[in-house]
Write an enzyme that holds these catalytic residues in place. Structure first.
Site, mmCIF file in Angstrom:
data_model
loop_
_atom_site.group_PDB
_atom_site.id
_atom_site.type_symbol
_atom_site.label_atom_id
_atom_site.label_comp_id
_atom_site.label_asym_id
_atom_site.label_seq_id
_atom_site.Cartn_x
_atom_site.Cartn_y
_atom_site.Cartn_z
ATOM 1 C CG ASP A 47 49.915 3.941 -26.419
ATOM 2 O OD1 ASP A 47 49.637 3.948 -27.637
ATOM 3 O OD2 ASP A 47 50.370 2.942 -25.826
ATOM 4 C CE LYS A 58 48.047 -2.566 -32.283
ATOM 5 N NZ LYS A 58 48.374 -2.244 -30.902
ATOM 6 C CG PHE A 101 48.815 -3.416 -24.397
ATOM 7 C CD1 PHE A 101 49.365 -4.546 -23.798
ATOM 8 C CD2 PHE A 101 49.226 -3.088 -25.680
ATOM 9 C CE1 PHE A 101 50.288 -5.338 -24.477
ATOM 10 C CE2 PHE A 101 50.153 -3.865 -26.362
ATOM 11 C CZ PHE A 101 50.680 -4.990 -25.761
#
Ligand code: PLP
Length: 390
Positions: free
Chosen positions: A215, A244, A128
């Site tokens: 990532d 995040k 993702f």
């Protein structure tokens, strides 16, 4: 009343108005234990005084100027992020997807600099990387891509945790310039690769002059027991993305680069209006200081083990449990059957969890979770799972 929000989210029937550490209160003054942290965003918990103070103080002075001008806080944050990661420089964005967009642009431009006409990036199954067109094209989930064709080209997909699959793709495609992956897959189901997987990718990238792009948007910022998950291995990537938990809820993302990858983007080749503005940087600086002051990264390993072991002990007799996986406080409990229903069952018991990849319970509790809250989490979740699988 009908909602005027686009129905892009299947929202749970609860609305929070206040938080304190790992606790949240809803609009009926009911208290919940947060074992998800807004999907690994509020890693320092809710209403942390250091973050509150930092953004209050900064908003009194200046929130935003523009990247047309100098920005001392961006400089300071870049100094600290590069020192903590071993990377060379940073581009600031507002979200994870945007940080990955910067990474993808670096890979493409790097490829063109090498004379590759149509640069391609190896990406993983079950990955993702975000919801923009390029990042959803990089994402290994057809549900996320459904309806948005034509996808962005230039991605070659291989199985995760499979070095031979990467070697095969490299043999078949001479246009590959980079490999992009999560050190631990989050949305894909808390998939933790073999201990030498990242090392082997580093070797392949060096051999073929590819950019290794990690990532770390979900796995970074102390979540796995290291500042960045790749620091469990003795390697450095060429590009690394964060978002995040970087601002503990204040939107900010970062694309870190090293060596030749750090020299690819030049004046005018990329930009963002809001990226790294003073308010967002003040929050991120307070996050880094707090991680350090409260020794939260080391504790993440112990806390994750306490939760993983606690769940394993309660559930060892349950044949529906396929596997319990954790790296620090990135925790997955995989069942033998789809278990999305567990989210509502846990909510009814005032516990916030997530289910991803259909059959994996995902726990991303705040790093500040304490021993009593860990006990409550283990007790409540194991009871809920036992009831669900009975
Ligand atoms: C959440 C996430 C993203 C996307 O971040 P946004 O801020 O939602 O754009 C990208 N990669 C990973 C691994 C993530 O967990």
């Amino acid at each position: 009343m009908t909602s005027h929000l686009m129905p892009t989210y299947a929202r749970l029937p609860v609305t929070f108005i206040r938080g304190d550490g790992a606790w949240l209160w809803d609009n009926h003054e009911q208290r919940y234990l947060d074992a998800l942290s807004g999907i690994s965003v509020c890693n320092l918990g809710h209403a942390h005084p250091a973050i509150h103070k930092a953004i209050c103080a900064q908003s009194e002075k200046l929130i935003h100027t523009s990247n047309i001008y100098g920005n001392t806080l961006q400089e300071q944050l870049a100094d600290q992020l590069t020192a903590a990661s071993g990377m060379d420089n940073v581009f600031f964005s507002n979200s994870g997807a945007e940080a990955n967009e910067a990474a993808i642009k670096i890979a493409r431009k790097y490829g063109h600099q090498q004379g590759v006409e149509k640069p391609a990036i190896i990406v993983m199954e079950k990955s993702f990387h975000g919801r923009t067109l390029a990042t959803l094209s990089a994402t290994g989930n057809t549900k996320i891509q459904q309806g948005f064709a034509p996808l962005v080209e230039g991605f070659v997909r291989v199985a995760y945790n499979d070095i031979a699959a990467i070697e095969q793709a490299l043999l078949e495609n001479p246009q590959i310039v980079a490999i992009m992956l999560e050190p631990v897959q989050g949305e894909g189901g808390i998939n933790i690769p073999a201990p030498d997987y990242l090392n082997n990718i580093r070797v392949l990238c060096d051999k073929h002059q590819l950019l290794m792009m990690l990532d770390e948007i979900q796995s970074g910022m102390g979540r796995t027991g290291q500042f960045l998950a790749f620091q469990h291995n003795q390697i450095l990537p060429d590009v690394c993305t964060l978002a995040k938990a970087l601002g503990n809820g204040v939107p900010i993302g970062a694309c870190l680069a090293r060596g030749k990858a750090a020299e690819v983007l030049t004046a005018g080749s990329h930009g963002s209006t809001f990226g790294g503005n003073l308010l967002a940087c003040s929050a991120a600086l307070a996050v880094l200081a707090t991680l350090e002051n409260e020794k939260l990264i080391k504790l993440a390993t112990q806390k994750g083990a306490a939760i993983g072991d606690g769940l394993a002990q309660r559930l060892h007799n349950n044949p529906q449990i396929k596997e319990i996986r954790h790296l620090g406080l990135m925790i997955g409990v995989e069942l033998h059957k789809p278990c999305a229903e567990l989210v509502k069952m846990a909510l009814a018991k005032h516990l916030l969890i997530n289910v991803t990849s259909e059959s994996v319970i995902r726990l991303l509790p705040p790093l500040i979770i304490d021993a009593d809250q860990i006990d409550l989490l283990v007790d409540t979740l194991s009871e809920t799972i036992q009831a669900f699988t009975a």
